[in-house]
Design an enzyme around this catalytic site. Structure first.
Site, PDB file in Angstrom:
ATOM      1  N   HIS A   1      -0.298  -7.685  -7.215  1.00 55.75           N
ATOM      2  CA  HIS A   1       1.103  -7.511  -7.601  1.00 55.75           C
ATOM      3  C   HIS A   1       1.596  -8.729  -8.349  1.00 55.75           C
ATOM      4  O   HIS A   1       0.958  -9.790  -8.322  1.00 55.75           O
ATOM      5  CB  HIS A   1       1.978  -7.293  -6.362  1.00 55.75           C
ATOM      6  CG  HIS A   1       2.196  -8.544  -5.547  1.00 55.75           C
ATOM      7  ND1 HIS A   1       1.217  -9.120  -4.780  1.00 55.75           N
ATOM      8  CD2 HIS A   1       3.280  -9.354  -5.423  1.00 55.75           C
ATOM      9  CE1 HIS A   1       1.688 -10.205  -4.190  1.00 55.75           C
ATOM     10  NE2 HIS A   1       2.938 -10.379  -4.573  1.00 55.75           N
TER      11      HIS A   1
ATOM     12  N   HIS B   1      -2.295  -7.784  -1.746  1.00 52.27           N
ATOM     13  CA  HIS B   1      -2.288  -6.587  -2.598  1.00 52.27           C
ATOM     14  C   HIS B   1      -1.932  -6.995  -4.038  1.00 52.27           C
ATOM     15  O   HIS B   1      -1.000  -7.758  -4.249  1.00 52.27           O
ATOM     16  CB  HIS B   1      -1.254  -5.601  -2.041  1.00 52.27           C
ATOM     17  CG  HIS B   1      -1.391  -4.221  -2.580  1.00 52.27           C
ATOM     18  ND1 HIS B   1      -1.781  -3.156  -1.815  1.00 52.27           N
ATOM     19  CD2 HIS B   1      -1.205  -3.727  -3.826  1.00 52.27           C
ATOM     20  CE1 HIS B   1      -1.817  -2.058  -2.554  1.00 52.27           C
ATOM     21  NE2 HIS B   1      -1.464  -2.388  -3.789  1.00 52.27           N
TER      22      HIS B   1
ATOM     23  N   CYS C   1       0.858  -1.182   0.000  1.00 54.77           N
ATOM     24  CA  CYS C   1       0.000   0.000   0.000  1.00 54.77           C
ATOM     25  C   CYS C   1       0.903   1.244   0.000  1.00 54.77           C
ATOM     26  O   CYS C   1       2.042   1.194   0.463  1.00 54.77           O
ATOM     27  CB  CYS C   1      -0.908  -0.008   1.231  1.00 54.77           C
ATOM     28  SG  CYS C   1      -2.381  -1.050   1.041  1.00 54.77           S
TER      29      CYS C   1
END
Ligand SMILES: [Zn+2]
Length: 385
Positions: free
Chosen positions: A204, A202, A92
């Site tokens: 990626h 997240h 983040c």
């Protein structure tokens, strides 16, 4: 970039976006790519305020004498972050009270060197020995690519513009990493889903720069060379012609790519995207082809996401020609997307035959997978109309 990438052919004006470059507190490089290249004008990567320990030494590369394959032992990876809660996510953007791996307060696409790399942090030319008991430092480079600031998004949630930036970043990294000393192959990939070992939620992916040619590529090189000797033709072109002539496993054809389930798919969901032009890697694509690929890849991911009501785990693997192998010219860029999901509540586990012998037993026909993906695309298109 010191020398031009050997495979790159940018005669059509396919120049790649130059990212904004910064350094993290321990010296790792961080690169910012922008959806609108003009947004990078005047952007200065923020400083990283964290006190970070020095980077770990290179992992150890050992050769398995029974197969000739290399294994990287990176003991420091045991310390890496594992499925952190959202408020501890290292991908983040940094907040005022919580610095992360990305010092900016927001970003489009960011690439940075992995803090816990399997290869690297240094790159060196070295000759890998083949004696019993031989080992070497695992030189090379491992990068993380974050697809955007939004923690809860998935690749399929990205808009077309962002997907295009991700393709741009993959291509730029391939071009640059291919010029580093000792790098033999650049591999961009995304693992999605905790079921296949993802340690961060997240959205990626990762980019590995291997100091050797990995086993799957060695096998592909051998097959392509044998096919050339026997027929005088390129293997992937013949595969593409075969699939197009048959048609039953084609998912979609775009201007520059064909999406299909391969004739002998090894996994319950397996889809390949192959360019119509013989091109070695993502860096060698023209700007038009990168546009087309970004749109087609996003559609494929959304179709896979539409197969089941819950997220399907997958591995999206970009196969690229090795950097300097004498037969590298036989290999063509392609995507292999695979998933072990064989039903809503069932995953295929790589058991005795697959794991020990590398001998795959299928229980879902490639033709039925292709039909389901075509139906998913039709539903998506209908829903958008
Ligand atoms: Zn996050």
């Amino acid at each position: 970039m010191s020398t031009p990438h050997p495979h790159t052919d940018l005669a059509d004006g396919g120049a790649l976006q130059e990212p904004a470059r910064g350094r993290l507190a321990d010296g790792r490089e961080i690169l910012y790519f922008f959806d609108q290249p003009g947004d990078g004008d005047g952007f200065v990567p923020p400083a990283d305020p964290r006190p970070l320990p020095v980077r770990p030494p290179a992992a150890e590369l050992r050769r398995d004498p029974l197969t000739g394959e290399w294994v990287s032992f990176a003991a420091h990876r045991q310390a890496r972050t594992h499925l952190p809660p959202a408020d501890e996510c290292p991908l983040c953007p940094s907040g005022h009270d919580r610095p992360t791996e990305i010092p900016a307060v927001g970003y489009d696409v960011v690439v940075f060197e992995n803090r816990f790399p399997s290869f690297g942090p240094d790159q060196r030319d070295q000759v890998l020995g083949d004696r019993l008991g031989v080992s070497h430092p695992a030189h090379g480079r491992c990068e993380v690519i974050a697809f955007g600031s939004a923690h809860d998004a998935s690749f399929g949630d990205l808009g077309p513009e962002r997907a295009r930036t991700v393709v741009e970043a993959w291509a730029q990294r391939t071009a640059e990493l291919s010029t580093l000393p000792g790098v033999e192959q650049v591999f961009a990939f995304e693992n999605r889903g905790a079921q296949i070992g993802v340690t961060l939620h997240h959205p990626h992916g990762q980019i590995y720069s291997y100091p050797y040619i990995p086993p799957r590529t060695i096998t592909q090189l051998k097959q392509a060379v044998t096919h050339r000797e026997r027929t005088g033709r390129n293997l992937m072109q013949d595969v593409l012609d075969f699939e197009c002539a048959d048609g039953s496993r084609i998912v979609e054809r775009t201007a520059h790519f064909t999406v299909f389930v391969p004739f002998a798919a090894r996994m319950p969901i397996e889809v390949h995207i192959v360019p119509h032009r013989h091109v070695a890697d993502l860096a060698g694509l023209t700007a038009d082809e990168r546009d087309d690929l970004a749109a087609g890849y996003l559609r494929l991911i959304r179709a896979v996401d539409a197969l089941y009501p819950t997220p399907t785990p997958y591995i999206a693997a970009w196969f690229q020609a090795p950097v300097r192998h004498p037969d590298a010219g036989e290999l063509r860029l392609h995507l292999q997307l695979t998933s072990p999901r064989r039903a809503q509540d069932k995953l295929k586990y790589l058991a005795g035959s697959e794991a020990a012998m590398g001998a795959f037993i299928g229980d879902v026909t490639p033709e039925s997978t292709a039909a389901r993906l075509r139906a998913a695309l039709a539903t998506l298109d209908g829903g958008a109309a």
